[in-house]
Scaffold this motif. Structure first.
Motif, PDB file in Angstrom:
ATOM      1  N   PRO A  46      41.508  38.050  29.267  1.00 36.11           N
ATOM      2  CA  PRO A  46      41.401  36.975  30.526  1.00 36.11           C
ATOM      3  C   PRO A  46      42.677  36.393  30.886  1.00 36.11           C
ATOM      4  CG  PRO A  46      40.813  35.963  28.240  1.00 36.11           C
ATOM      5  CD  PRO A  46      40.992  37.470  28.007  1.00 36.11           C
ATOM      6  N   ARG A  88      43.004  38.408  35.999  1.00 37.09           N
ATOM      7  CA  ARG A  88      42.325  37.114  36.450  1.00 37.09           C
ATOM      8  C   ARG A  88      41.110  37.325  37.403  1.00 37.09           C
ATOM      9  NH1 ARG A  88      42.836  33.903  32.967  1.00 37.09           N
ATOM     10  NH2 ARG A  88      41.835  32.472  34.400  1.00 37.09           N
ATOM     11  N   ARG A 117      39.313  42.721  36.334  1.00 30.25           N
ATOM     12  CA  ARG A 117      38.537  42.759  35.023  1.00 30.25           C
ATOM     13  C   ARG A 117      37.447  43.846  34.894  1.00 30.25           C
ATOM     14  NH1 ARG A 117      37.453  36.275  33.905  1.00 30.25           N
ATOM     15  NH2 ARG A 117      39.622  35.862  33.298  1.00 30.25           N
ATOM     16  N   ALA A 175      34.561  36.560  29.327  1.00 27.62           N
ATOM     17  CA  ALA A 175      35.604  35.935  29.999  1.00 27.62           C
ATOM     18  C   ALA A 175      35.137  34.862  31.108  1.00 27.62           C
ATOM     19  CB  ALA A 175      36.238  37.247  30.807  1.00 27.62           C
ATOM     20  N   ASP A 205      36.918  31.248  31.219  1.00 25.37           N
ATOM     21  CA  ASP A 205      37.588  30.635  32.447  1.00 25.37           C
ATOM     22  C   ASP A 205      36.933  29.207  32.741  1.00 25.37           C
ATOM     23  OD1 ASP A 205      38.746  32.997  33.345  1.00 25.37           O
ATOM     24  OD2 ASP A 205      37.070  33.857  34.680  1.00 25.37           O
ATOM     25  N   GLU A 233      42.303  30.945  24.594  1.00 19.32           N
ATOM     26  CA  GLU A 233      41.380  32.231  24.843  1.00 19.32           C
ATOM     27  C   GLU A 233      41.414  32.730  23.038  1.00 19.32           C
ATOM     28  OE1 GLU A 233      44.314  31.587  26.571  1.00 19.32           O
ATOM     29  OE2 GLU A 233      43.889  32.032  28.400  1.00 19.32           O
ATOM     30  N   ALA A 247      36.745  34.733  39.201  1.00 17.22           N
ATOM     31  CA  ALA A 247      37.537  34.115  38.342  1.00 17.22           C
ATOM     32  C   ALA A 247      38.607  33.336  38.946  1.00 17.22           C
ATOM     33  CB  ALA A 247      38.014  34.764  37.054  1.00 17.22           C
TER      34      ALA A 247
END
Length: 439
Positions: free
Chosen positions: A139, A143, A148, A341, A345, A356, A430
């Protein structure tokens, strides 16, 4: 610790994604063939003893995962927070993996259990160290949801290539050169790839200027988030089912299909090849359905595909069935980490702390509770069907093998599907903390 605000180097998706190949090679052989190696081939322990190994290891995992994640989150170095752990942890993992598949010749049925227990614990905990840090990079390095999805698709393809080698081809390789030599080869591959990934992944060192997370406050905050529990339990149920299918196939082939090692390779190979081929299809499905509906659909496909596997009497029909399972597995693999993820976030946006590692590790704790399911499955295999080992498989080994490979995994897959219905996110991209620095 103040860091120099230098431009953040972009990590190429392929350089990070290939790391999944390195982390998967040893652990897949380790977990898939531990039972068949010590219970059936060497007959050094019984299924009941192996279930105890899994049970005790699950409790160790519940302790080590959050510790590794917390230490990673608090690390401050010129290498960043994660990379130092990966460089040190990789060779330690490989050493223990090799020792697991190279037991001393002096071991016998009465003395093997302590050695197997120790080496299983050490290999498993070092795998947790590697994966908590590798997972925490995802993550941070990527971003947007588009990044992702692309990176995770590549990562899963590398994972399944590793699974083809370390799961599907392992029966052939070990038949030719033995488990001991195979572990040396897989171990060397693991170190080379993990180190390559680590040295070519570029952390944002400015994130080290953010406040260090406090252990008990962090755990309390995470534990109070219902999304963490829903996702973690669903994840654990899925990996329990998947792990039992993988570990059960050699038993299923030997005692139900009355086949050979090559048939296990064929079945597992078909699952993995179909999964790799169908991952791009799921990338398109996500675009059309959005993330969460696609994730739920993939879980349903995985569970439903197990039903016909119980009844098929031949290898060709089993192959057709596992292609459907591979389709569902492709979908879960493409979506699962992106769902996780999202939770990370939301936490970073709400609290302004980068944790994380702890989050990924605590999710890992729930994932590793899949060991409780696996332990229970092997225990019930012994209690219900009297399957002890290859020397004494009990009166109905066919039924025992299908229970392990189909019925029990189907039950935990149902849990996974039900839990997924309670997890919801707004469909959005995100938002990166300090986004201006990287764009």
């Amino acid at each position: 610790m103040e860091t120099t605000q230098a431009p953040v180097r972009r990590t190429r998706p392929i350089n990070y994604a290939i790391g999944m190949f390195g982390t998967s090679i040893p652990v897949n052989m380790f977990k898939t063939y531990a039972a068949i190696f010590y219970v059936d081939r060497l007959s050094l322990i019984t299924t009941k003893q192996f279930s105890l190994v899994l049970l005790l290891y699950t409790f160790l995992d519940a302790l080590d995962n959050p510790v590794y994640g917390f230490l990673s989150d608090r690390t401050r170095s010129k290498w960043g927070r994660r990379r130092l752990w990966l460089l040190i942890g990789a060779p330690l993992l490989v050493i223990c993996f090799i020792l697991f598949y190279n037991p001393p010749g002096s071991l016998g049925p009465g003395t093997a259990f302590p050695y197997i227990m120790l080496m299983y614990m050490l290999t498993g905990t070092l795998d947790s160290l590697i994966n908590s840090n590798y997972g925490a990079l995802f993550p941070e390095l990527f971003r947007t949801e588009a990044e992702r999805a692309k990176t995770n698709a590549m990562r899963q393809i590398f994972q399944f290539i590793a699974m083809i080698i370390s799961i599907a081809l392992t029966p052939i390789v070990t038949s030719a050169i033995g488990y001991a030599n195979t572990s040396f080869i897989y171990g060397a591959l693991a170190i080379a790839v993990i180190w390559y990934m680590t040295l070519n992944s570029h952390e944002n060192l400015a994130l080290q200027d953010k406040p260090k997370p406090q252990l008990f406050k962090t755990i309390a905050t995470i534990a109070s988030n219902p999304k963490f529990w829903i996702y973690g339990i669903a994840n654990a149920a899925f990996f329990a089912g998947l792990g039992l299918v993988q570990a059960g196939v050699p038993f299923y082939v030997k005692y139900h299909l009355i086949g050979k090692d090559m048939d296990s390779t064929i079945l597992l190979g078909v699952v993995l090849l179909s999964t790799i081929a169908l991952i791009p299809v799921w990338v398109q499905i996500i675009k059309k359905m959005t993330l969460m509906p696609a994730w739920r659909l993939a879980l349903i496909v995985c569970g439903a595909s197990l039903v016909p596997l119980y009844f098929v009497p031949s290898l060709p029909l089993a192959i057709i069935t596992v292609v459907i399972f591979g389709f569902g597995l492709a979908g879960v693999s493409t979506t699962m980490d992106i769902v996780g993820a999202r939770i990370l976030d939301e936490d970073a946006e709400k609290h302004g702390i980068q944790r994380e590692g702890t989050y990924s590790s605590l999710i890992g704790v729930l994932n590793k509770t899949s060991g409780l399911f696996s332990s229970l499955a092997f225990y019930l295999m012994f209690q219900i069907f009297r399957f002890e080992n290859g020397d004494n498989p009990g009166p109905v080994p066919d039924q025992a093998s299908r229970f392990l490979t189909v019925l029990f995994p189907l039950g935990v897959m149902v849990i996974c599907v039900v839990m997924s219905r309670f997890l919801h996110f707004p469909e959005r991209k995100a938002v990166a903390p300090g986004q201006a620095e990287t764009e």
